[in-house]
Design a protein around this motif. Structure first.
Motif, PDB file in Angstrom:
ATOM      1  N   ALA A  77      14.507   1.338 -36.757  1.00  0.00           N
ATOM      2  CA  ALA A  77      15.559   2.039 -36.013  1.00  0.00           C
ATOM      3  C   ALA A  77      15.971   3.226 -36.621  1.00  0.00           C
ATOM      4  O   ALA A  77      16.121   4.161 -36.103  1.00  0.00           O
ATOM      5  N   ILE A  78      16.151   3.066 -37.945  1.00  0.00           N
ATOM      6  CA  ILE A  78      16.501   4.010 -38.812  1.00  0.00           C
ATOM      7  C   ILE A  78      15.480   4.965 -38.954  1.00  0.00           C
ATOM      8  O   ILE A  78      15.819   6.323 -38.851  1.00  0.00           O
ATOM      9  N   ASP A  79      14.068   5.026 -38.961  1.00  0.00           N
ATOM     10  CA  ASP A  79      13.285   5.932 -38.956  1.00  0.00           C
ATOM     11  C   ASP A  79      13.008   6.474 -37.486  1.00  0.00           C
ATOM     12  O   ASP A  79      11.991   7.250 -37.248  1.00  0.00           O
ATOM     13  N   GLY A  80      14.074   6.362 -36.686  1.00  0.00           N
ATOM     14  CA  GLY A  80      13.924   6.784 -35.386  1.00  0.00           C
ATOM     15  C   GLY A  80      13.005   6.071 -34.480  1.00  0.00           C
ATOM     16  O   GLY A  80      12.681   6.839 -33.312  1.00  0.00           O
ATOM     17  N   GLY A  81      12.667   5.028 -34.851  1.00  0.00           N
ATOM     18  CA  GLY A  81      11.648   4.289 -33.698  1.00  0.00           C
ATOM     19  C   GLY A  81      12.138   3.590 -32.651  1.00  0.00           C
ATOM     20  O   GLY A  81      13.325   2.912 -32.790  1.00  0.00           O
ATOM     21  N   GLY A  82      11.823   3.767 -31.487  1.00  0.00           N
ATOM     22  CA  GLY A  82      12.153   3.228 -30.322  1.00  0.00           C
ATOM     23  C   GLY A  82      11.770   1.811 -29.856  1.00  0.00           C
ATOM     24  O   GLY A  82      11.159   1.005 -30.974  1.00  0.00           O
ATOM     25  N   ALA A  83      11.953   1.422 -28.781  1.00  0.00           N
ATOM     26  CA  ALA A  83      11.702  -0.280 -28.466  1.00  0.00           C
ATOM     27  C   ALA A  83       9.995  -0.284 -28.693  1.00  0.00           C
ATOM     28  O   ALA A  83       9.584  -1.322 -29.366  1.00  0.00           O
ATOM     29  N   TRP A  84       9.346   0.617 -28.149  1.00  0.00           N
ATOM     30  CA  TRP A  84       7.795   0.275 -28.185  1.00  0.00           C
ATOM     31  C   TRP A  84       7.562   0.273 -29.712  1.00  0.00           C
ATOM     32  O   TRP A  84       6.609  -0.455 -30.220  1.00  0.00           O
ATOM     33  N   ARG A  85       8.055   1.239 -30.588  1.00  0.00           N
ATOM     34  CA  ARG A  85       7.347   1.125 -31.995  1.00  0.00           C
ATOM     35  C   ARG A  85       8.209   0.020 -32.576  1.00  0.00           C
ATOM     36  O   ARG A  85       7.434  -0.457 -33.718  1.00  0.00           O
ATOM     37  N   GLN A  86       9.167  -0.673 -32.230  1.00  0.00           N
ATOM     38  CA  GLN A  86       9.698  -1.711 -32.771  1.00  0.00           C
ATOM     39  C   GLN A  86       8.710  -2.916 -32.519  1.00  0.00           C
ATOM     40  O   GLN A  86       8.360  -3.838 -33.288  1.00  0.00           O
ATOM     41  N   PHE A  87       8.233  -3.167 -31.267  1.00  0.00           N
ATOM     42  CA  PHE A  87       7.320  -3.894 -30.988  1.00  0.00           C
ATOM     43  C   PHE A  87       5.981  -3.913 -31.392  1.00  0.00           C
ATOM     44  O   PHE A  87       5.459  -4.785 -31.990  1.00  0.00           O
ATOM     45  N   ARG A  88       5.502  -2.702 -31.682  1.00  0.00           N
ATOM     46  CA  ARG A  88       4.048  -2.142 -32.267  1.00  0.00           C
ATOM     47  C   ARG A  88       3.965  -2.478 -33.591  1.00  0.00           C
ATOM     48  O   ARG A  88       3.230  -3.131 -34.092  1.00  0.00           O
ATOM     49  N   HIS A  89       5.310  -2.209 -34.203  1.00  0.00           N
ATOM     50  CA  HIS A  89       5.034  -2.104 -35.793  1.00  0.00           C
ATOM     51  C   HIS A  89       5.722  -3.478 -36.433  1.00  0.00           C
ATOM     52  O   HIS A  89       5.562  -3.578 -37.821  1.00  0.00           O
ATOM     53  N   VAL A  90       6.544  -4.180 -35.693  1.00  0.00           N
ATOM     54  CA  VAL A  90       7.392  -5.290 -36.298  1.00  0.00           C
ATOM     55  C   VAL A  90       6.920  -6.428 -35.414  1.00  0.00           C
ATOM     56  O   VAL A  90       6.374  -7.632 -35.990  1.00  0.00           O
ATOM     57  N   THR A  91       7.390  -6.597 -34.084  1.00  0.00           N
ATOM     58  CA  THR A  91       7.188  -7.862 -33.530  1.00  0.00           C
ATOM     59  C   THR A  91       5.705  -8.299 -33.473  1.00  0.00           C
ATOM     60  O   THR A  91       5.256  -9.314 -33.872  1.00  0.00           O
ATOM     61  N   LEU A  92       4.644  -7.377 -33.053  1.00  0.00           N
ATOM     62  CA  LEU A  92       3.404  -7.632 -32.963  1.00  0.00           C
ATOM     63  C   LEU A  92       2.571  -8.254 -34.276  1.00  0.00           C
ATOM     64  O   LEU A  92       2.483  -9.360 -34.371  1.00  0.00           O
ATOM     65  N   PRO A  93       2.960  -7.313 -35.537  1.00  0.00           N
ATOM     66  CA  PRO A  93       2.367  -7.915 -36.609  1.00  0.00           C
ATOM     67  C   PRO A  93       2.900  -9.309 -36.984  1.00  0.00           C
ATOM     68  O   PRO A  93       2.402 -10.151 -37.647  1.00  0.00           O
ATOM     69  N   MET A  94       4.367  -9.319 -36.884  1.00  0.00           N
ATOM     70  CA  MET A  94       4.968 -10.763 -37.302  1.00  0.00           C
ATOM     71  C   MET A  94       4.642 -11.871 -36.426  1.00  0.00           C
ATOM     72  O   MET A  94       4.840 -13.182 -37.129  1.00  0.00           O
ATOM     73  N   MET A  95       4.171 -11.533 -35.344  1.00  0.00           N
ATOM     74  CA  MET A  95       3.613 -12.640 -34.384  1.00  0.00           C
ATOM     75  C   MET A  95       2.394 -13.048 -34.614  1.00  0.00           C
ATOM     76  O   MET A  95       1.981 -14.314 -33.712  1.00  0.00           O
ATOM     77  N   THR A  96       1.502 -12.349 -35.090  1.00  0.00           N
ATOM     78  CA  THR A  96       0.149 -12.685 -35.211  1.00  0.00           C
ATOM     79  C   THR A  96      -0.211 -14.019 -35.767  1.00  0.00           C
ATOM     80  O   THR A  96      -0.884 -14.744 -35.298  1.00  0.00           O
ATOM     81  N   PRO A  97       0.455 -14.734 -36.645  1.00  0.00           N
ATOM     82  CA  PRO A  97       0.302 -16.215 -37.102  1.00  0.00           C
ATOM     83  C   PRO A  97       0.470 -16.942 -36.022  1.00  0.00           C
ATOM     84  O   PRO A  97      -0.591 -17.747 -35.630  1.00  0.00           O
ATOM     85  N   VAL A  98       1.525 -16.751 -35.376  1.00  0.00           N
ATOM     86  CA  VAL A  98       1.759 -17.841 -34.091  1.00  0.00           C
ATOM     87  C   VAL A  98       0.922 -17.437 -32.934  1.00  0.00           C
ATOM     88  O   VAL A  98       0.349 -18.459 -32.472  1.00  0.00           O
ATOM     89  N   LEU A  99       0.587 -16.234 -32.772  1.00  0.00           N
ATOM     90  CA  LEU A  99      -0.681 -15.817 -31.626  1.00  0.00           C
ATOM     91  C   LEU A  99      -1.739 -16.693 -32.086  1.00  0.00           C
ATOM     92  O   LEU A  99      -2.520 -17.179 -31.316  1.00  0.00           O
ATOM     93  N   PHE A 100      -2.265 -16.366 -33.175  1.00  0.00           N
ATOM     94  CA  PHE A 100      -3.335 -17.198 -33.804  1.00  0.00           C
ATOM     95  C   PHE A 100      -3.448 -18.449 -33.523  1.00  0.00           C
ATOM     96  O   PHE A 100      -4.151 -19.054 -33.015  1.00  0.00           O
ATOM     97  N   TYR A 101      -2.644 -19.332 -33.955  1.00  0.00           N
ATOM     98  CA  TYR A 101      -2.481 -20.714 -33.958  1.00  0.00           C
ATOM     99  C   TYR A 101      -2.329 -21.072 -32.117  1.00  0.00           C
ATOM    100  O   TYR A 101      -3.293 -21.962 -31.872  1.00  0.00           O
TER     101      TYR A 101
END
Lengths: 303, 303
Positions: free
Chosen positions: B197-221
């Motif tokens: 958010a500080i870097d000016g990222g909106g919801a999509w970028r939060q999803f793309r660059h934080v949520t998705l990568p952080m969730m990949t282990p759970v997704l994989f399981y």
């Protein structure tokens, strides 16, 4: 780095003033409304089959086959329940299922927890290798073991008894049961080892440490394993189907399946019988919901 | 075990108890997994049918699968079709709802409970219920579609629609996976979102660059366990469709079951089981290999 990012972010913030900008506020509110709209829209198809189930279980045949369908039973046909549950000996099936449950849940809890204790708090050579090998069994599709396991029980003359359904539970749950060992081990690892040490200094045996230190502290985790095992046993269909021949020995799941084969157009009866097998599990869920959700959480995130 | 104090009485005690307490699980693994696996490998090289003498036929059973058994290929195709439909659909729905529930929703517990409830329905009761929902004349689906003036379907009674119908039915049980996703989402550290958010990222970028990568282990399981699960679909085929119409829902394990327990061809059924084992292993290994490229593990988690 930080300098450049704040430098680029600052003017943008100046331009829009997110907290007070009416546009931003409106977009935010619109997004909240959308979230709730989708969530509520999702509830409808989730709940509708349940309503359909209960409504059909309480409806007489005249009303059942009216088009367009009616939703409120008139009259409430409670006789569907008494009729269905006596048309086949469901009380017997329930009793049979509970007998299997008692032995399966006890065996799983006992053998999985002592194994988890050994794998998490006792040091012995080869421990981690052995645990890894056992854990690899999780990846194995259980269906692969169907034929040879059946032949084994056949050779032991245990077909049409409960042994094939119960005995594996007393050996670490066998097959997929190693998952319970994994779950309990994860939980045991969070208990400080100082507690064990103190007990050992007082001259306690590992068994006493397990029984008097670890078990009392692990009730929530044991509860989760117990409930999961109960539900899994309740739902089990393929094994009872293969091993049980006498209808007097059927479990609820097997009984319902055979009921479906006989009364395949009696939807009132079928839905009443289905409701009767679902209800105990739903009640158990509401009774132990907190543990269950925690348990699912523990499996996924740490797995 | 080398400790600072050398081999002490304590470590001998731990070794003895460690092995003893792990023994049931180890014996269970040997008796109920390793031995059956080995036995089925041997049986798969014979033409053993219950009631007649077995003779060694080498890899003939395996050759037969690929060259002279259209039903094997059919069942493999049906199962793959089901997997390719059910797994992504369930994962996407579960992930989407989990995302919505993670958006600081009021009444989170209520929604979570409602979405979780269908997963509690025992699979036999589930099959019976959905058979009635899919009923072409008076079922919930066609009644509703007719009222809305939309085209109806024969659902599980039509060769083309049976697998999509069962996929639809499986989606009803997305709650389990959703709860795991939700727990994962709640574990994503807030400061990562703030950094974006500080870097000016909106919801999509939060999803793309934080949520998705952080969730990949759970997704994989969830991906791995779902695929292993869908390759073992049995109850729906047995209770709802008997593999029909025209074998359009002859799932692999259903085919294995009928080969073993209706036709009593234990040799061929064992070969089918081993083929399934190899197939699932290959899929798992490929997934694990690929996971190195797309699953993100935090450094701190690895010990």
């Amino acid at each position: 780095m930080t300098v450049t990012t704040t430098a680029t972010a600052a003017p943008r913030e100046k331009q829009t003033e997110p907290k007070t900008d009416p546009n931003y506020q409106r977009r935010r509110r619109a997004r909240r409304v959308l979230v709730y709209a989708v969530l509520i829209a999702g509830v409808v198809p989730t709940v509708l089959p349940f309503i359909w189930l209960v409504r059909s279980a309480l409806m007489d045949n005249n009303q059942m086959f009216i088009a367009p369908p009616e939703w409120i039973p008139h009259p409430f046909e409670w006789a569907n329940f008494s009729g269905a549950l006596t048309a086949q000996p469901f009380a017997r099936y329930f009793l049979n299922t509970m007998i299997i449950e008692v032995f399966t849940v006890t065996g799983t809890l006992l053998t999985c927890s002592i194994a988890a204790f050994s794998f998490s708090r006792l040091r012995w050579r080869g421990r981690n290798v052995v645990f890894g090998i056992l854990l690899s069994g999780l990846m194995l599709p259980q269906a692969v073991l169907l034929v040879p396991t059946f032949l084994m029980w056949d050779a032991a003359q245990a077909i049409n008894t409960y042994y094939p359904l119960i005995v594996p539970a007393w050996f670490g749950g066998a097959g997929g049961g190693i998952f319970n060992v994994f779950l309990l081990r994860q939980f045991f690892l969070t208990i400080p080892y100082e507690l064990d040490e103190a007990a050992y200094i007082d001259g306690a045996s590992p068994w006493r440490v397990f029984w008097q230190v670890i078990v009392p502290l692990s009730k929530p985790a044991l509860m989760v394993v117990g409930i999961f095992t109960f539900i899994r046993t309740w739902n089990e269909f393929l094994d009872p189907l293969i091993y049980l021949n006498d209808s007097s020995k059927f479990t609820l799941a097997l009984g319902l399946a055979s009921f479906q084969g006989t009364y395949n157009a009696q939807w009132g009866y079928l839905m009443a019988a289905a409701t009767a097998t679902i209800l105990p599990i739903i009640l158990l869920f509401f009774f132990a919901q907190r543990y269950l959700i925690e348990g699912v959480t523990l499996t996924g995130v740490k797995g | 075990m080398k400790t600072k104090h050398g081999v002490s009485g304590q470590s001998r005690l731990e070794r003895r108890w460690g092995l003893l307490l792990a023994m049931p699980a180890i014996v269970g693994f040997i008796v109920f997994t390793l031995v059956p696996m080995a036995a089925s490998a041997v049986i798969s090289l014979t033409d053993w049918t219950i009631g007649s003498a077995a003779s060694f036929v080498g890899v003939d059973n395996y050759l037969q699968m690929f060259t002279r058994d259209p039903l094997f290929l059919k069942s493999l195709g049906v199962t793959t079709y089901y997997t390719l439909g059910a797994v992504p659909l369930t994962l996407i729905v579960a992930f989407a709802i989990a995302m919505l529930l993670n958006a600081k929703v009021r009444g989170l517990g209520v929604y979570r409970t409602i979405y979780y409830l269908p997963t509690l329905v025992p699979s036999v009761a589930n099959a019976v219920l959905w058979l009635w929902i899919f009923n072409p004349d008076f079922g919930l689906l066609n009644s509703t579609l007719r009222q809305l003036g939309m085209p109806t379907s024969n659902w599980v009674f039509s060769e083309a629609a049976v697998v999509p119908s069962l996929i639809l039915m499986s989606t009803w049980g997305f709650g389990n996976i959703m709860v795991i996703f939700l727990a994962g989402l709640q574990g994503v550290p807030r400061h990562l979102y703030e950094a974006v958010a500080i870097d000016g990222g909106g919801a999509w970028r939060q999803f793309r660059h934080v949520t998705l990568p952080m969730m990949t282990p759970v997704l994989f399981y969830n991906l791995v366990t779902s695929i292993i699960g869908t390759f073992q679909v049995f109850n729906q085929a047995y209770i709802m469709t008997q593999g029909g119409p025209n074998n359009a829902s002859t799932f692999y394990v259903y085919y294995l079951y009928t080969t073993a327990f209706t036709k009593s061809e234990m040799g061929y059924a064992s070969a089918l089981a081993w083929a399934l084992f190899v197939l699932v292993m290959v899929i798992t290994v490929v997934l694990f290999r690929s996971s190195r490229r797309w699953v993100y593990y935090e450094m701190g988690a690895a010990r």
